[in-house]
Motif scaffolding. Structure first.
Motif, PDB file in Angstrom:
ATOM      1  N   ALA A 294      18.340   1.133   5.799  1.00 46.63           N
ATOM      2  CA  ALA A 294      19.321   2.176   5.497  1.00 46.63           C
ATOM      3  C   ALA A 294      19.019   3.507   6.174  1.00 46.63           C
ATOM      4  CB  ALA A 294      19.406   2.371   3.985  1.00 46.63           C
ATOM      5  N   GLY A 295      17.870   3.614   6.845  1.00 45.12           N
ATOM      6  CA  GLY A 295      17.520   4.852   7.519  1.00 45.12           C
ATOM      7  C   GLY A 295      16.874   5.873   6.614  1.00 45.12           C
ATOM      8  N   LEU A 296      16.316   5.426   5.486  1.00 44.53           N
ATOM      9  CA  LEU A 296      15.716   6.331   4.516  1.00 44.53           C
ATOM     10  C   LEU A 296      14.191   6.332   4.589  1.00 44.53           C
ATOM     11  CD1 LEU A 296      18.008   5.400   1.506  1.00 44.53           C
ATOM     12  CD2 LEU A 296      18.253   7.350   3.053  1.00 44.53           C
ATOM     13  N   HIS A 297      13.600   5.199   4.947  1.00 43.29           N
ATOM     14  CA  HIS A 297      12.136   5.130   5.015  1.00 43.29           C
ATOM     15  C   HIS A 297      11.609   5.957   6.189  1.00 43.29           C
ATOM     16  CE1 HIS A 297       8.136   3.446   4.393  1.00 43.29           C
ATOM     17  NE2 HIS A 297       8.066   3.262   5.701  1.00 43.29           N
ATOM     18  N   THR A 298      12.213   5.760   7.352  1.00 43.88           N
ATOM     19  CA  THR A 298      11.894   6.564   8.530  1.00 43.88           C
ATOM     20  C   THR A 298      13.141   7.371   8.857  1.00 43.88           C
ATOM     21  OG1 THR A 298      10.447   4.798   9.340  1.00 43.88           O
ATOM     22  CG2 THR A 298      11.077   6.514  10.908  1.00 43.88           C
ATOM     23  N   PRO A 299      13.211   8.623   8.430  1.00 42.59           N
ATOM     24  CA  PRO A 299      14.437   9.414   8.615  1.00 42.59           C
ATOM     25  C   PRO A 299      14.902   9.418  10.065  1.00 42.59           C
ATOM     26  CG  PRO A 299      12.921  10.558   7.159  1.00 42.59           C
ATOM     27  CD  PRO A 299      12.171   9.367   7.704  1.00 42.59           C
ATOM     28  N   GLY A 300      16.193   9.178  10.227  1.00 48.89           N
ATOM     29  CA  GLY A 300      16.784   9.157  11.556  1.00 48.89           C
ATOM     30  C   GLY A 300      16.691   7.824  12.267  1.00 48.89           C
TER      31      GLY A 300
ATOM     32  N   GLY B 201      14.299  11.385  -0.489  1.00 48.43           N
ATOM     33  CA  GLY B 201      13.289  11.352   0.561  1.00 48.43           C
ATOM     34  C   GLY B 201      11.986  10.725   0.102  1.00 48.43           C
ATOM     35  N   ASN B 202      11.019  10.713   1.007  1.00 47.74           N
ATOM     36  CA  ASN B 202       9.727  10.103   0.717  1.00 47.74           C
ATOM     37  C   ASN B 202       8.820  11.109   0.007  1.00 47.74           C
ATOM     38  OD1 ASN B 202      10.576   7.811   2.082  1.00 47.74           O
ATOM     39  ND2 ASN B 202       9.652   8.442   4.013  1.00 47.74           N
ATOM     40  N   PRO B 203       8.363  10.780  -1.192  1.00 46.58           N
ATOM     41  CA  PRO B 203       7.448  11.700  -1.882  1.00 46.58           C
ATOM     42  C   PRO B 203       6.085  11.726  -1.208  1.00 46.58           C
ATOM     43  CG  PRO B 203       7.690   9.664  -3.121  1.00 46.58           C
ATOM     44  CD  PRO B 203       8.645   9.573  -1.976  1.00 46.58           C
ATOM     45  N   ARG B 204       5.301  12.736  -1.516  1.00 46.38           N
ATOM     46  CA  ARG B 204       3.936  12.816  -1.010  1.00 46.38           C
ATOM     47  C   ARG B 204       3.086  11.709  -1.623  1.00 46.38           C
ATOM     48  NH1 ARG B 204       2.016  17.117   1.640  1.00 46.38           N
ATOM     49  NH2 ARG B 204       3.373  18.913   1.950  1.00 46.38           N
ATOM     50  N   PRO B 205       2.138  11.162  -0.872  1.00 46.66           N
ATOM     51  CA  PRO B 205       1.257  10.136  -1.446  1.00 46.66           C
ATOM     52  C   PRO B 205       0.442  10.702  -2.605  1.00 46.66           C
ATOM     53  CG  PRO B 205       1.059  10.209   0.954  1.00 46.66           C
ATOM     54  CD  PRO B 205       1.851  11.413   0.556  1.00 46.66           C
ATOM     55  N   VAL B 206       0.206   9.855  -3.604  1.00 51.39           N
ATOM     56  CA  VAL B 206      -0.650  10.205  -4.732  1.00 51.39           C
ATOM     57  C   VAL B 206      -1.742   9.142  -4.842  1.00 51.39           C
ATOM     58  CG1 VAL B 206       1.198  11.385  -5.966  1.00 51.39           C
ATOM     59  CG2 VAL B 206       0.799   8.955  -6.390  1.00 51.39           C
TER      60      VAL B 206
ATOM     61  N   ALA C  35      -2.073   2.948   4.295  1.00 52.94           N
ATOM     62  CA  ALA C  35      -0.612   2.999   4.438  1.00 52.94           C
ATOM     63  C   ALA C  35      -0.101   4.413   4.173  1.00 52.94           C
ATOM     64  CB  ALA C  35       0.040   1.986   3.504  1.00 52.94           C
ATOM     65  N   THR C  36      -0.597   5.367   4.924  1.00 51.59           N
ATOM     66  CA  THR C  36      -0.234   6.765   4.699  1.00 51.59           C
ATOM     67  C   THR C  36       0.980   7.192   5.506  1.00 51.59           C
ATOM     68  OG1 THR C  36      -1.818   7.419   6.398  1.00 51.59           O
ATOM     69  CG2 THR C  36      -2.591   7.422   4.113  1.00 51.59           C
ATOM     70  N   ALA C  37       1.302   6.499   6.581  1.00 56.15           N
ATOM     71  CA  ALA C  37       2.439   6.885   7.428  1.00 56.15           C
ATOM     72  C   ALA C  37       3.162   5.620   7.883  1.00 56.15           C
ATOM     73  CB  ALA C  37       1.944   7.723   8.593  1.00 56.15           C
ATOM     74  N   GLY C  38       3.371   5.452   9.208  1.00 55.05           N
ATOM     75  CA  GLY C  38       4.114   4.313   9.717  1.00 55.05           C
ATOM     76  C   GLY C  38       3.271   3.056   9.864  1.00 55.05           C
ATOM     77  N   PHE C  39       3.959   1.922  10.106  1.00 54.41           N
ATOM     78  CA  PHE C  39       3.261   0.642  10.140  1.00 54.41           C
ATOM     79  C   PHE C  39       2.274   0.555  11.293  1.00 54.41           C
ATOM     80  CE2 PHE C  39       2.856  -3.623  11.970  1.00 54.41           C
ATOM     81  CZ  PHE C  39       2.225  -4.260  10.914  1.00 54.41           C
TER      82      PHE C  39
ATOM     83  N   GLY D 199       0.808  -1.208   0.000  1.00 56.12           N
ATOM     84  CA  GLY D 199       0.000   0.000   0.000  1.00 56.12           C
ATOM     85  C   GLY D 199       0.841   1.257   0.000  1.00 56.12           C
ATOM     86  N   TRP D 200       1.925   1.260   0.798  1.00 60.18           N
ATOM     87  CA  TRP D 200       2.792   2.434   0.874  1.00 60.18           C
ATOM     88  C   TRP D 200       3.382   2.744  -0.492  1.00 60.18           C
ATOM     89  CZ3 TRP D 200       7.463   4.702   0.164  1.00 60.18           C
ATOM     90  CH2 TRP D 200       7.787   5.804   0.969  1.00 60.18           C
ATOM     91  N   LEU D 201       3.876   1.721  -1.198  1.00 58.34           N
ATOM     92  CA  LEU D 201       4.487   1.949  -2.506  1.00 58.34           C
ATOM     93  C   LEU D 201       3.436   2.286  -3.560  1.00 58.34           C
ATOM     94  CD1 LEU D 201       7.284   2.012  -3.810  1.00 58.34           C
ATOM     95  CD2 LEU D 201       6.927  -0.363  -4.513  1.00 58.34           C
TER      96      LEU D 201
END
Length: 398
Positions: free
Chosen positions: A195-201, A236-241, A381-385, A93-95
């Motif tokens: 890699a720390g890219l999906h959830t920054p930090g 970074g993570n693009p805005r949902p479309v 799937a708009t934010a975290g799990f 859903g996120w992708l």
């Protein structure tokens, strides 16, 4: 290539998936929760379910697996298992809401694959020539079996990114080319998460003591990175479309059924009364990467496609990824509609997207029915799990 039973692969059939589901049901509750983090080596992965190749190709569907486990254990006892099934749905859903992440990754893999110096380092790592005992063993296991325990996948990705300092995109691509359950969404986004890219930090750092503990002391890795600095250059993570709307089936049209690796249980997706004149399969596994896809992956996928055709009562017919060939096949059988189960973001979606205008030019519609499970849960799937899980569990009765 046809499925070769001499390869060390599970049987790519729905019957085998159902057998495995029945076998794992007794341990899908507390036993799973207690033992799921332990990687005890090839052939010793219980209590994990080993259902992932069947779920990935939808020889088994998420809702039937969830239903069987909830019936046996109830929602509290089976919560950890339910979450693992729902992670797969969350990633998809996120992708689906952010397809640009997949496109960026594909472009980056294609560019890096032309860098000879980088590829020499990648090939040495993939061959298990790093000197890191656990990593090298997992590379051999991946190549020989097409499978890795989930914990081993996380450790491997972390070592790849933070210790070996290799591009995460090529690590994700290596997994996608070799895992029998290789899934564009789950695989790509799990690597980005490590890699720390999906959830920054928030990166995942493989630690020697954790590896020793959860491999029962089989490995004693030395020289692992002790810091996790996310790779630079990510957009970074693009805005949902909004995802594309599924194209419904027109029951009035004579139809041809076209299967891809994304959904191989059409029996409970197609409506009664649909006039199916022909059915064929289009293997898309080789389109996962510009680099060679493992023979075991191609074989398992093609075997699964053939099993779906056999269950429907059609002789196995395989079509190339060529719109003209599909148009010719549909015309041959008098079909005015090609029905292809909805494919989420990934190679099969790209193939169907290229096919649609060619069919339209021949006055043949392309119907892409989407399952209720996906329609209900992907938009969450708009934010975290765990926010996703909090809402999704109510919808699935967990």
């Amino acid at each position: 290539m046809p499925y070769d039973p001499a390869l060390p692969l599970p049987e790519p059939t729905r019957a085998e998936g159902l057998r495995r589901l029945a076998d794992m049901l007794p341990r899908a509750g507390r036993a799973y929760a207690a033992g799921r983090n332990y990687d005890r080596g090839p052939g010793r992965h219980a209590p994990v379910s080993m259902l992932s190749p069947y779920l990935r190709h939808r020889l088994l569907t998420e809702d039937e697996v969830v239903g069987a486990v909830l019936k046996r254990h109830g929602p509290q006892t089976a919560e950890k298992f339910m979450q693992e099934v729902l992670w797969r749905t969350y990633w998809k859903g996120w992708l689906e809401l952010r397809p640009e992440v997949w496109r960026r990754t594909r472009r980056r893999v294609a560019a890096l694959a032309r860098d000879r110096a980088v590829m020499e380092r990648v090939e040495a790592a993939a061959a298990g020539r790093t000197g890191i005992d656990c990593f090298d063993a997992w590379m051999v296991e991946l190549a020989e079996t097409g499978y890795l325990h989930n914990h081993a996948r996380m450790w491997t990705a972390s070592i790849w990114v933070f210790t070996l300092r290799l591009p995460w995109e090529l690590g994700a691509d290596l997994f996608l080319r070799h895992l029998l359950d290789g899934d564009p969404a789950s695989n790509t986004l799990s690597w980005r998460w490590v890699a720390g890219l999906h959830t920054p930090g928030k990166a995942y750092l493989a630690r020697p003591d954790n590896i020793r503990r959860y491999t029962d002391g089989r490995f004693d890795p030395r020289g692992l990175a002790d810091t996790a600095e996310p790779p630079a250059g990510d957009a970074g993570n693009p805005r949902p479309v909004p995802p594309p709307e599924p194209t419904p089936i027109d029951l009035s049209q004579p139809s041809a059924l076209l299967l891809t690796e994304e959904d191989l249980h059409p029996e409970d997706l197609l409506p009664p009364g649909l006039d199916i004149r022909a059915a064929a399969a289009m293997p898309c596994a080789a389109a996962r990467s510009p680099l060679p896809v493992a023979a075991g992956v191609r074989g398992f996928t093609q075997g699964a496609l053939g099993n779906a055709l056999d269950r429907l009562g059609f002789l196995g017919r395989y079509l190339p990824r060529d719109p003209a060939a599909v148009v010719s096949w549909a015309r041959e059988h008098g079909a005015r509609q090609v029905v292809a189960p909805y494919a989420p973001v990934g190679p099969a979606r790209e193939v169907l997207d290229a096919l649609e205008p060619a069919l339209a030019a021949a006055d043949i519609r392309l119907a892409r029915p989407r399952r209720a499970w996906d329609a209900d849960l992907w938009p969450l799937a708009t934010a975290g799990f765990f926010g996703f899980w909090k809402t999704a569990r109510g919808r699935i009765g967990a």
